[in-house]
Design a protein around this motif. Sequence first.
Motif, PDB file in Angstrom:
ATOM      1  N   ASN A  59       0.871  -1.175   0.000  1.00  0.00           N
ATOM      2  CA  ASN A  59       0.000   0.000   0.000  1.00  0.00           C
ATOM      3  C   ASN A  59       0.905   1.221   0.000  1.00  0.00           C
ATOM      4  N   SER A 123      -6.905   4.518  -5.486  1.00  0.00           N
ATOM      5  CA  SER A 123      -7.995   5.034  -4.660  1.00  0.00           C
ATOM      6  C   SER A 123      -8.807   6.083  -5.411  1.00  0.00           C
ATOM      7  N   GLU A 125     -11.263   7.524  -3.443  1.00  0.00           N
ATOM      8  CA  GLU A 125     -11.830   8.223  -2.295  1.00  0.00           C
ATOM      9  C   GLU A 125     -11.306   9.655  -2.249  1.00  0.00           C
ATOM     10  N   GLN A 131      -6.326   9.090   1.503  1.00  0.00           N
ATOM     11  CA  GLN A 131      -7.186   8.316   0.613  1.00  0.00           C
ATOM     12  C   GLN A 131      -7.005   8.733  -0.836  1.00  0.00           C
ATOM     13  N   ASP A 134      -3.531   7.081  -2.222  1.00  0.00           N
ATOM     14  CA  ASP A 134      -3.211   5.662  -2.061  1.00  0.00           C
ATOM     15  C   ASP A 134      -3.289   4.881  -3.372  1.00  0.00           C
TER      16      ASP A 134
END
Length: 231
Positions: A59, A123, A125, A131, A134
């Motif tokens: 990640n 991501s 988001e 967020q 990512d």
Amino acid sequence: MRKAIASFFIVFLVFLLCSVALPLQADAGQAGVGVINVPPKYGYIRVEEQGDYIRVYLNISDYNSWADVYNVSVTLENYGKKLSTFVFQQYKSLDSFVEINEFSETPKKNHLLDIKKCFFEKSNEQETIDQRCDIAIRFVFQKTFFTGLSIVINDRAGSAPAEAYIYYNSEESLRSGNTIVIPWIDVQISLSLPPYLLDIIAVILATIGVMYYLKKTGIREKRKKVYEKIS
């Protein structure tokens, strides 16, 4: 005449401001948060063995957004010697903003990386900075003997690469099903034997491997000399 000149001047200023503001807005959209010279960082690194495969879960966060990540590489090493390098390439080149999102392996002849099982997710988001920045990447490769993983993230901004090294205990990788790996000659042998015999062979090979490593590095001789001096 003066009104015409004034009107022309106002129109010219508006055009000039728009021509400057729009590129800045476009660059900000590509750069995400827009933090200068902040290298990417690791949210987490996880290595798992599943059946005949090893999975490396990454990640990654980059405060210039995940769009600023150029490529990510995972290199398998055996006592400092490079075995294979797996790469996730987001762009074809540093000059291109066209995403290719490709996984590859070097050297290709090793055929360890299973590209079909590899995975990435960016991501979408927007609630927090993390967020928005990512990207999750999963490398999947066939089980083999190695002693460490070198992971490197390169970004487009020219920041220092984010590097991580994981020492890996691959003793269990010496045995996979009916396959035994001999690490010091990098050979895989498939045998059709009862499980307990394979376990015994794996233990013997592991012991020989440790003795070979100690002899190669000279640790055993150094300890012997120290013992003789003490005596």
